[in-house]
Design an enzyme around this catalytic site. Structure first.
Site, PDB file in Angstrom:
ATOM      1  N   GLY A  88       0.822  -1.221   0.000  1.00 35.41           N
ATOM      2  CA  GLY A  88       0.000   0.000   0.000  1.00 35.41           C
ATOM      3  C   GLY A  88       0.846   1.258   0.000  1.00 35.41           C
ATOM      4  N   GLY A  90       2.604   3.732   1.477  1.00 30.46           N
ATOM      5  CA  GLY A  90       3.128   4.005   2.814  1.00 30.46           C
ATOM      6  C   GLY A  90       3.660   5.415   2.971  1.00 30.46           C
ATOM      7  CE  LYS A 111       7.869   7.766  -4.513  1.00 30.84           C
ATOM      8  NZ  LYS A 111       8.421   7.270  -5.784  1.00 30.84           N
ATOM      9  CG  ASP A 123      10.349   8.476   7.343  1.00 39.83           C
ATOM     10  OD1 ASP A 123       9.941   8.007   6.259  1.00 39.83           O
ATOM     11  OD2 ASP A 123      11.411   9.108   7.447  1.00 39.83           O
ATOM     12  N   GLY A 124       7.008   7.552   6.240  1.00 35.22           N
ATOM     13  CA  GLY A 124       6.088   8.214   5.315  1.00 35.22           C
ATOM     14  C   GLY A 124       6.711   9.373   4.559  1.00 35.22           C
ATOM     15  NE  ARG A 174       3.933   8.323  -8.065  1.00 36.29           N
ATOM     16  CZ  ARG A 174       4.411   7.198  -7.528  1.00 36.29           C
ATOM     17  NH1 ARG A 174       5.586   6.730  -7.889  1.00 36.29           N
ATOM     18  NH2 ARG A 174       3.728   6.558  -6.608  1.00 36.29           N
ATOM     19  NE  ARG A 181       1.070   1.566  -6.842  1.00 39.26           N
ATOM     20  CZ  ARG A 181       2.214   2.226  -6.781  1.00 39.26           C
ATOM     21  NH1 ARG A 181       3.339   1.587  -6.922  1.00 39.26           N
ATOM     22  NH2 ARG A 181       2.219   3.524  -6.542  1.00 39.26           N
ATOM     23  CG  ASP A 250       5.496  -3.269  -5.053  1.00 43.52           C
ATOM     24  OD1 ASP A 250       6.107  -4.294  -5.395  1.00 43.52           O
ATOM     25  OD2 ASP A 250       6.028  -2.348  -4.406  1.00 43.52           O
ATOM     26  CG  ASN A 251       7.813  -0.565  -7.573  1.00 44.52           C
ATOM     27  OD1 ASN A 251       6.946  -0.031  -6.882  1.00 44.52           O
ATOM     28  ND2 ASN A 251       9.023  -0.830  -7.126  1.00 44.52           N
TER      29      ASN A 251
HETATM   30  P1  AMP Z   1       9.098   1.343  -3.101  1.00 37.70           P
HETATM   31  O1  AMP Z   1      10.369   0.586  -2.882  1.00 37.70           O
HETATM   32  O2  AMP Z   1       9.272   2.843  -3.095  1.00 37.70           O
HETATM   33  O3  AMP Z   1       8.358   0.882  -4.308  1.00 37.70           O
HETATM   34  O4  AMP Z   1       8.186   1.051  -1.849  1.00 37.70           O
HETATM   35  C1  AMP Z   1       7.775  -0.226  -1.465  1.00 37.70           C
HETATM   36  C2  AMP Z   1       6.794  -0.127  -0.329  1.00 37.70           C
HETATM   37  O5  AMP Z   1       7.420   0.482   0.816  1.00 37.70           O
HETATM   38  C3  AMP Z   1       5.556   0.713  -0.614  1.00 37.70           C
HETATM   39  O6  AMP Z   1       4.487   0.140   0.075  1.00 37.70           O
HETATM   40  C4  AMP Z   1       5.922   2.040  -0.040  1.00 37.70           C
HETATM   41  O7  AMP Z   1       4.807   2.816   0.274  1.00 37.70           O
HETATM   42  C5  AMP Z   1       6.702   1.645   1.202  1.00 37.70           C
HETATM   43  N1  AMP Z   1       7.654   2.680   1.634  1.00 37.70           N
HETATM   44  C6  AMP Z   1       8.807   3.023   1.041  1.00 37.70           C
HETATM   45  N2  AMP Z   1       9.421   4.010   1.722  1.00 37.70           N
HETATM   46  C7  AMP Z   1       8.638   4.317   2.779  1.00 37.70           C
HETATM   47  C8  AMP Z   1       8.729   5.251   3.854  1.00 37.70           C
HETATM   48  N3  AMP Z   1       9.754   6.086   3.985  1.00 37.70           N
HETATM   49  N4  AMP Z   1       7.719   5.265   4.741  1.00 37.70           N
HETATM   50  C9  AMP Z   1       6.677   4.427   4.626  1.00 37.70           C
HETATM   51  N5  AMP Z   1       6.534   3.532   3.645  1.00 37.70           N
HETATM   52  C10 AMP Z   1       7.511   3.459   2.728  1.00 37.70           C
HETATM   53 MG    MG Z   2       6.671   1.208  -5.132  1.00 40.88          MG
END
Ligand code: AMP
Ligand code: MG
Length: 492
Positions: A88, A90, A111, A123-124, A174, A181, A250-251
């Site tokens: 989801g 995050g 984002k 940390d979002g 974005r 996805r 997911d990407n």
């Molecule tokens: P990504 O590698 O950017 O495709 O992220 C993979 C998953 O990790 C997704 O669910 C993102 O929302 C979550 N995610 C990545 N970085 C963070 C972050 N700093 N805080 C919370 N969720 C994250």
């Molecule tokens: Mg992703």
């Protein structure tokens, strides 16, 4: 000065288990670093208003604009081959959708705008470096004509994020034709929620593939349509030397746009095994593996759609397998057509494949720069006396000479003037790509010295990739050995 977003919120109108309603977390002192003014206008937004203090607050997630219905989308995904049933958004929040100047519905998403119920231990937030990388590379891809999410804005939050060290925090706005996805389908399929899969599929058909709605077998046709888009996308990536770096399900966007620019990079010298991502230790997502991985990801999508494809599951499996099998030829057709254009061929012949592959093999053996070599090949189309610039890219220039003799024999069978051929080649072989060492230098200046001039300059250069731009010719050059950047990081 009120910023008006003509939001619609069709995703937020889907059942409650599709997302979590959550507002961005306000930050202390937003500072706009970049607004993509042409994109803003394309989206029907007023760039001047977005550049106002109120606009910056919205783009930083400090203020929620009227009409937004902020949500974090639910999805699952295979990460490096391992299934995670709940990922989801995050650290991303969808504000809403707008209809752009071409009548296309586009998501506007922040984002790095704070935690959501999907943040797990994160940390979002986003650090400035990855935000700039995504901005630069996504906009470069768009100008190169490759389907991609876009970057509307980058803002500093005024707060630090803690990674290995404390870094400036930033938010990227974005824009995507949607953020759905393969992993979104997997989220419902993993819960055996066939009705959820069906609702999602119907939404996707209406939004991205309306032509399949009238098909006798709309869900099978949907699968085929997504496969075709992905095959075309990955062919495009290979033709410019792009390595996504994290091709997790997911990407993988259902619309066929490049999404989630993490540790992505363009290769310099041609190397099919090239990997940049620090977390891709096995080379799963290496340059030349990308078609195979896309097909693997699409197989995961097919599995989700099986209950919709037919009540007879054996039949559904057979049909889905046939659709997945078509990926290879769809990819190959797009890739070979692109290679022929890169070689300056106006006609197609069966053995062009061998000719193209032999050049690539010679480039790999001789560590020739992929982008520069094809650019200079356009000049070489004028005749052998223009070979000097390209042949010196090869460690052993005679490897080029041998190949060029065969290439010229092939060209001689086509009636076109060499000058027309050169023009055609220059329109498909860019001079400028976002080279990794340049992207890193931009990030270094911004993060360590609050200097955004290199960022602006790189964006300027990349906005005209097919023009020579003599004032910026250094940007076309591969890195010197000491400038090479061999690893990229997700920054998460
Ligand atoms: P990504 O590698 O950017 O495709 O992220 C993979 C998953 O990790 C997704 O669910 C993102 O929302 C979550 N995610 C990545 N970085 C963070 C972050 N700093 N805080 C919370 N969720 C994250
Ligand atoms: Mg992703």
């Amino acid at each position: 000065m009120t910023v008006h977003f003509p939001f619609q919120n069709t995703y937020a109108a889907l059942p409650a288990n599709f997302f979590a309603r959550v507002a961005p977390t306000p930050v202390t002192s937003p500072r706009l670093i970049k607004l993509n003014r042409p994109l803003a206008r394309q989206l029907g937004l007023d760039p001047d208003r977005l550049e106002s203090p109120e606009g910056a607050e919205i783009l930083a997630g400090k203020r929620v604009p009227d009409g937004a219905d902020p949500i974090a989308m639910a999805y699952a995904g295979h990460q490096f081959g391992h299934f995670v049933p709940q990922l989801g958004d995050g650290r991303a929040i969808l504000l809403g959708e707008v209809i752009d100047a071409d009548g296309i519905r586009r998501d506007i998403q922040l984002k790095g705008s704070g935690p959501t119920p999907f943040s797990r231990r994160g940390d979002g937030r986003a650090a400035l470096g990855p935000v700039l990388r995504e901005y630069i590379v996504s906009e470069a891809m768009a100008v190169l004509g490759i389907p991609t999410t876009r970057s509307l804005a980058a803002v500093l939050t005024g707060e630090s994020v803690l990674r290995e060290t404390a870094l400036p925090g930033a938010v990227l706005t974005r824009v995507a034709s949607s953020h759905i996805r393969v992993g979104t389908f997997q989220y419902f399929a993993a819960r055996r929620d066939t009705e959820g899969v069906r609702r999602l599929a119907d939404h996707v058909i209406a939004r991205h593939y309306p032509e399949v709605a009238d098909s006798e077998r709309p869900y099978l046709a949907l699968l085929s349509a997504v496969i075709a888009q992905q095959a075309n996308l990955v062919a495009n990536w290979l033709l410019v030397g792009f390595i996504h770096g994290v091709m997790n399900t997911d990407n993988t966007s259902i619309s066929g746009e490049t999404i989630d620019y993490g540790p992505c990079a363009f290769m310099d010298h041609y190397n099919p095994k090239q990997v940049f991502s620090s977390i891709d230790e096995m080379g799963r997502y290496a340059y030349a593996n990308q078609p195979r991985i896309a097909q693997w990801n699409l197989t995961r999508l097919a599995e989700c759609l099986l209950p919709l494809i037919s009540d007879d599951q054996d039949k559904a499996v057979t049909e889905a397998q046939a659709a997945i099998g078509e990926f290879v030829e769809l990819f190959d057709t797009a890739y070979q057509a692109g290679l022929r254009r890169k070689l300056g061929l106006f006609t197609a012949r069966e053995d062009d494949r061998v000719l193209a592959q032999d050049l690539l093999d010679a480039m790999a053996r001789n560590r020739a720069d992929f982008t520069v070599a094809f650019r200079r090949l356009g000049d070489a189309a004028l005749g052998p006396d223009h070979d000097g610039e390209i042949r010196q890219l090869f460690a052993d220039p005679t490897a080029y000479d041998e190949w060029a003799a065969r290439w010229r024999q092939r060209l001689a069978d086509e009636p076109q003037e060499s000058i027309a051929r050169r023009t055609a080649m220059r329109s498909v072989n860019p001079a400028f790509i976002p080279r990794n060492h340049r992207v890193e230098a931009v990030i270094e200046a911004a993060v360590n010295r609050d200097d955004f001039a290199p960022f602006e300059e790189l964006l300027t250069v990349l906005s005209k990739p097919y023009e020579d731009q003599p004032a910026y010719s250094a940007y076309a050059e591969p890195p010197e050995p000491h400038e090479r950047v061999l690893q990229t990081f997700c920054g998460t």
